[in-house]
Design a protein around this motif. Structure first.
Motif, PDB file in Angstrom:
ATOM      1  N   ARG A 244       0.858  -1.187   0.000  1.00  0.00           N
ATOM      2  CA  ARG A 244       0.000   0.000   0.000  1.00  0.00           C
ATOM      3  C   ARG A 244       0.889   1.230   0.000  1.00  0.00           C
ATOM      4  O   ARG A 244       1.830   1.329   0.787  1.00  0.00           O
ATOM      5  N   PRO A 245       0.671   2.155  -0.926  1.00  0.00           N
ATOM      6  CA  PRO A 245       1.553   3.327  -1.011  1.00  0.00           C
ATOM      7  C   PRO A 245       1.634   4.077   0.312  1.00  0.00           C
ATOM      8  O   PRO A 245       0.669   4.111   1.093  1.00  0.00           O
ATOM      9  N   PRO A 249      -4.299   7.537   1.689  1.00  0.00           N
ATOM     10  CA  PRO A 249      -5.054   8.077   2.836  1.00  0.00           C
ATOM     11  C   PRO A 249      -4.992   7.139   4.039  1.00  0.00           C
ATOM     12  O   PRO A 249      -4.890   5.920   3.904  1.00  0.00           O
ATOM     13  N   ALA A 250      -5.001   7.721   5.203  1.00  0.00           N
ATOM     14  CA  ALA A 250      -4.932   6.906   6.416  1.00  0.00           C
ATOM     15  C   ALA A 250      -6.158   6.005   6.508  1.00  0.00           C
ATOM     16  O   ALA A 250      -7.275   6.425   6.197  1.00  0.00           O
ATOM     17  N   TRP A 251      -5.883   4.789   6.930  1.00  0.00           N
ATOM     18  CA  TRP A 251      -6.958   3.793   7.058  1.00  0.00           C
ATOM     19  C   TRP A 251      -7.613   3.930   8.421  1.00  0.00           C
ATOM     20  O   TRP A 251      -6.944   3.991   9.464  1.00  0.00           O
ATOM     21  N   LYS A 253      -9.996   2.090  11.300  1.00  0.00           N
ATOM     22  CA  LYS A 253     -10.091   0.710  11.763  1.00  0.00           C
ATOM     23  C   LYS A 253     -11.187  -0.044  11.038  1.00  0.00           C
ATOM     24  O   LYS A 253     -11.026  -1.208  10.654  1.00  0.00           O
ATOM     25  N   THR A 254     -12.287   0.631  10.764  1.00  0.00           N
ATOM     26  CA  THR A 254     -13.404  -0.020  10.075  1.00  0.00           C
ATOM     27  C   THR A 254     -13.031  -0.357   8.644  1.00  0.00           C
ATOM     28  O   THR A 254     -13.324  -1.448   8.134  1.00  0.00           O
ATOM     29  N   ALA A 255     -12.339   0.583   7.935  1.00  0.00           N
ATOM     30  CA  ALA A 255     -11.954   0.340   6.553  1.00  0.00           C
ATOM     31  C   ALA A 255     -10.940  -0.793   6.453  1.00  0.00           C
ATOM     32  O   ALA A 255     -10.993  -1.627   5.537  1.00  0.00           O
ATOM     33  N   LYS A 256     -10.016  -0.834   7.386  1.00  0.00           N
ATOM     34  CA  LYS A 256      -9.003  -1.906   7.369  1.00  0.00           C
ATOM     35  C   LYS A 256      -9.642  -3.269   7.587  1.00  0.00           C
ATOM     36  O   LYS A 256      -9.333  -4.241   6.896  1.00  0.00           O
ATOM     37  N   GLU A 257     -10.550  -3.358   8.571  1.00  0.00           N
ATOM     38  CA  GLU A 257     -11.212  -4.628   8.830  1.00  0.00           C
ATOM     39  C   GLU A 257     -12.087  -5.041   7.654  1.00  0.00           C
ATOM     40  O   GLU A 257     -12.184  -6.230   7.331  1.00  0.00           O
ATOM     41  N   ARG A 258     -12.727  -4.073   6.976  1.00  0.00           N
ATOM     42  CA  ARG A 258     -13.554  -4.390   5.813  1.00  0.00           C
ATOM     43  C   ARG A 258     -12.706  -4.955   4.681  1.00  0.00           C
ATOM     44  O   ARG A 258     -13.083  -5.948   4.039  1.00  0.00           O
ATOM     45  N   PHE A 259     -11.524  -4.351   4.440  1.00  0.00           N
ATOM     46  CA  PHE A 259     -10.651  -4.851   3.374  1.00  0.00           C
ATOM     47  C   PHE A 259     -10.115  -6.237   3.710  1.00  0.00           C
ATOM     48  O   PHE A 259     -10.052  -7.122   2.843  1.00  0.00           O
ATOM     49  N   GLN A 260      -9.727  -6.441   4.970  1.00  0.00           N
ATOM     50  CA  GLN A 260      -9.216  -7.751   5.357  1.00  0.00           C
ATOM     51  C   GLN A 260     -10.288  -8.829   5.203  1.00  0.00           C
ATOM     52  O   GLN A 260     -10.016  -9.943   4.747  1.00  0.00           O
ATOM     53  N   ALA A 261     -11.509  -8.509   5.569  1.00  0.00           N
ATOM     54  CA  ALA A 261     -12.583  -9.481   5.428  1.00  0.00           C
ATOM     55  C   ALA A 261     -12.854  -9.787   3.962  1.00  0.00           C
ATOM     56  O   ALA A 261     -13.084 -10.946   3.585  1.00  0.00           O
ATOM     57  N   ALA A 262     -12.809  -8.742   3.114  1.00  0.00           N
ATOM     58  CA  ALA A 262     -13.052  -8.969   1.686  1.00  0.00           C
ATOM     59  C   ALA A 262     -11.928  -9.788   1.059  1.00  0.00           C
ATOM     60  O   ALA A 262     -12.171 -10.679   0.233  1.00  0.00           O
ATOM     61  N   PHE A 263     -10.677  -9.514   1.458  1.00  0.00           N
ATOM     62  CA  PHE A 263      -9.559 -10.256   0.878  1.00  0.00           C
ATOM     63  C   PHE A 263      -9.533 -11.703   1.374  1.00  0.00           C
ATOM     64  O   PHE A 263      -9.185 -12.625   0.623  1.00  0.00           O
ATOM     65  N   ASN A 264      -9.901 -11.916   2.632  1.00  0.00           N
ATOM     66  CA  ASN A 264      -9.927 -13.283   3.161  1.00  0.00           C
ATOM     67  C   ASN A 264     -10.950 -14.146   2.447  1.00  0.00           C
ATOM     68  O   ASN A 264     -10.816 -15.370   2.402  1.00  0.00           O
ATOM     69  N   ASP A 281      -6.830   2.085  -3.145  1.00  0.00           N
ATOM     70  CA  ASP A 281      -5.855   3.130  -2.799  1.00  0.00           C
ATOM     71  C   ASP A 281      -4.496   2.887  -3.448  1.00  0.00           C
ATOM     72  O   ASP A 281      -3.444   3.089  -2.833  1.00  0.00           O
ATOM     73  N   GLY A 282      -4.483   2.415  -4.695  1.00  0.00           N
ATOM     74  CA  GLY A 282      -3.205   2.218  -5.372  1.00  0.00           C
ATOM     75  C   GLY A 282      -2.403   1.028  -4.900  1.00  0.00           C
ATOM     76  O   GLY A 282      -1.179   0.965  -5.104  1.00  0.00           O
ATOM     77  N   MET A 283      -3.037   0.091  -4.258  1.00  0.00           N
ATOM     78  CA  MET A 283      -2.321  -1.098  -3.783  1.00  0.00           C
ATOM     79  C   MET A 283      -1.834  -1.931  -4.962  1.00  0.00           C
ATOM     80  O   MET A 283      -2.435  -1.945  -6.034  1.00  0.00           O
TER      81      MET A 283
END
Length: 447
Positions: A244-245, A249-251, A253-264, A281-283
């Protein structure tokens, strides 16, 4: 009751070793399990008043049993050897003279070997006994009277987990220590109506399990299997990481958990597994070369473990599929199997039967037991036919016998041996030979 030399300090009464260090204190500092402690005590000649069977022996027995259950390489090799040996037929002979032997089939000894246990095949009984031998380096069977067998006797296996061999100072067996599921253990002084054998041990006469020698190799294989299982369980299909660049933008806690759940969901076991994740976010998905499934050499590692176990039991790895072989060398290994590879096992087994079973069932006789290895070494029908025909110098089967082999009905007039006209007594050695050379010496053949 035998006491071993030991010293005690006058004040505390503790047992000290030859260096003057208390044994218990030394054990607490240096020994991590009962096996190491037991080896140290035996090496220093320290024994308790009623030693029984050391707890370390039970630990080793349980560990060896778990290896049979969990290690495919050990079970593959051990089962191969046991299956080959348990199907060897045993014959009983009477030594009439130095040049005369007579096979005996109606003696209780021969009947017992043909039917060693009621309601169970002899091959199955010997198979389990041989597995005890190969796994624990010791085996035992009890000879019991039986009304359900023709011989009047039966052989009952004593599992290796239930017996130990008590020896004297010279490691010579003196008694059998038998544990019972109900009631106290039994100590059976020798000689007794038991058949048993054991291998070499540094202390005592319980043998040394090959599992102890193979422990490091088997542990490495177990770790490799556990690691691969963890890899597949965690869903890591591609050796890659997500970057992640730094200026993203700063993540929250809710956005981070949402991305982790989607990727899992893509790497787990759900309906989206195996799909393509949507990065934010340019990942970027970057491949990591630290782990490459192709370089783990899973199949090669398993074959190496199979080969190591086969070598420990003195078996050619080609016979158990641990190494690629050709038809010629596999056929050569098969011919060597019951001579070089399994020959020592057969000899040791045969010696036990002759030294322990024969005196029990046929005392004072000239009977002896011998393994019929010819039954295992026979070649194909074509090889046997060519060999026998060459050995007798003429056809050796009646036409009626040949028809019986093919399950054809009997035909009158086929009970006589047919001898070809080109086979004469004192003439050709075999109908497979060519005509003898009758040309006088010094003269050439006519053209």
């Amino acid at each position: 009751m035998r006491w071993w030399p030991r010293r005690k300090t006058p004040a505390s009464g503790q047992v000290i070793d030859q260096d003057g260090v208390p044994v218990l204190a030394k054990a607490a500092e240096q020994f991590g399990d009962l096996t190491q402690l037991g080896a140290h005590l035996a090496a220093n000649g320290i024994r308790v008043v009623d030693p029984g069977v050391p707890l370390a022996n039970y630990a080793d027995t349980a560990a060896a049993g778990r290896v049979w259950e969990t290690q495919p390489s050990v079970r593959k090799v051990v089962d191969y050897i046991a299956r080959q040996l348990c199907t060897i037929p045993w014959h009983v002979y009477e030594r009439v003279s130095d040049t005369d032997r007579r096979r005996v089939t109606d003696h209780p000894l021969a009947q017992l070997l043909s039917q060693p246990a009621p309601y169970r095949s002899g091959a199955r009984l010997w198979h389990t006994t041989l597995v005890d031998w190969l796994i624990y380096d010791r085996w035992c069977q009890q000879v019991l009277p039986s009304a359900d067998t023709q011989s009047g006797f039966e052989l009952r296996r004593k599992p290796a987990r239930r017996f130990h061999i008590l020896a004297d100072d010279d490691d010579t067996p003196q008694a059998l220590y038998l544990t019972m599921s109900r009631g106290p253990a039994q100590v059976v002084p020798l000689p007794a109506p038991y058949l048993f054998d054991h291998g070499y041990a540094t202390v005592g006469a319980n043998g040394t399990s090959p599992m102890d020698t193979l422990r490091q190799i088997l542990a490495e294989q177990a770790e490799a299997v556990e690691w691969r299982r963890s890899v597949w369980r965690n869903g890591a299909r591609v050796p890659a990481v997500i970057e992640r660049p730094a200026d993203a933008p700063a993540w929250s806690k809710t956005a981070k958990e949402r991305f982790q759940a989607a990727f899992n969901a893509f790497i787990g076991r759900g309906p989206s597994v195996g799909g393509t994740p949507i990065l934010e976010d340019g990942m970027t998905l970057k491949t990591v070369t630290a782990f490459n499934p192709q370089e783990t050499q899973d199949i090669e590692g398993r074959k190496l473990t199979d080969a190591e176990v086969a070598s420990a039991y003195h078996i050619a790895p080609e016979l158990v599929g641990a190494r690629e072989g050709t038809f010629s060398n596999i056929d050569a290994f098969r011919q060597m199997l019951f001579t070089i590879s399994l020959g020592p096992y057969v000899t040791q087994w045969q010696d036990v039967l002759n030294s322990m079973l024969v005196p029990l069932l046929a005392p004072g006789s000239n009977l002896y037991v011998e393994a019929n290895l010819e039954a295992k070494l026979r070649g194909s029908f074509t090889e046997q036919a060519a060999l026998l025909q060459t050995a007798v110098g003429a056809p050796y089967m009646l036409r009626s016998e040949a028809r019986a082999v093919q399950n054809l009905p009997h035909v009158d007039g086929t009970d006589e041996l047919v001898t070809p006209l080109n086979v004469l007594v004192g003439g050709l050695a075999s109908p497979r030979d060519t005509a003898p050379d009758s040309t006088p010496k010094g003269r050439g053949r006519p053209v």
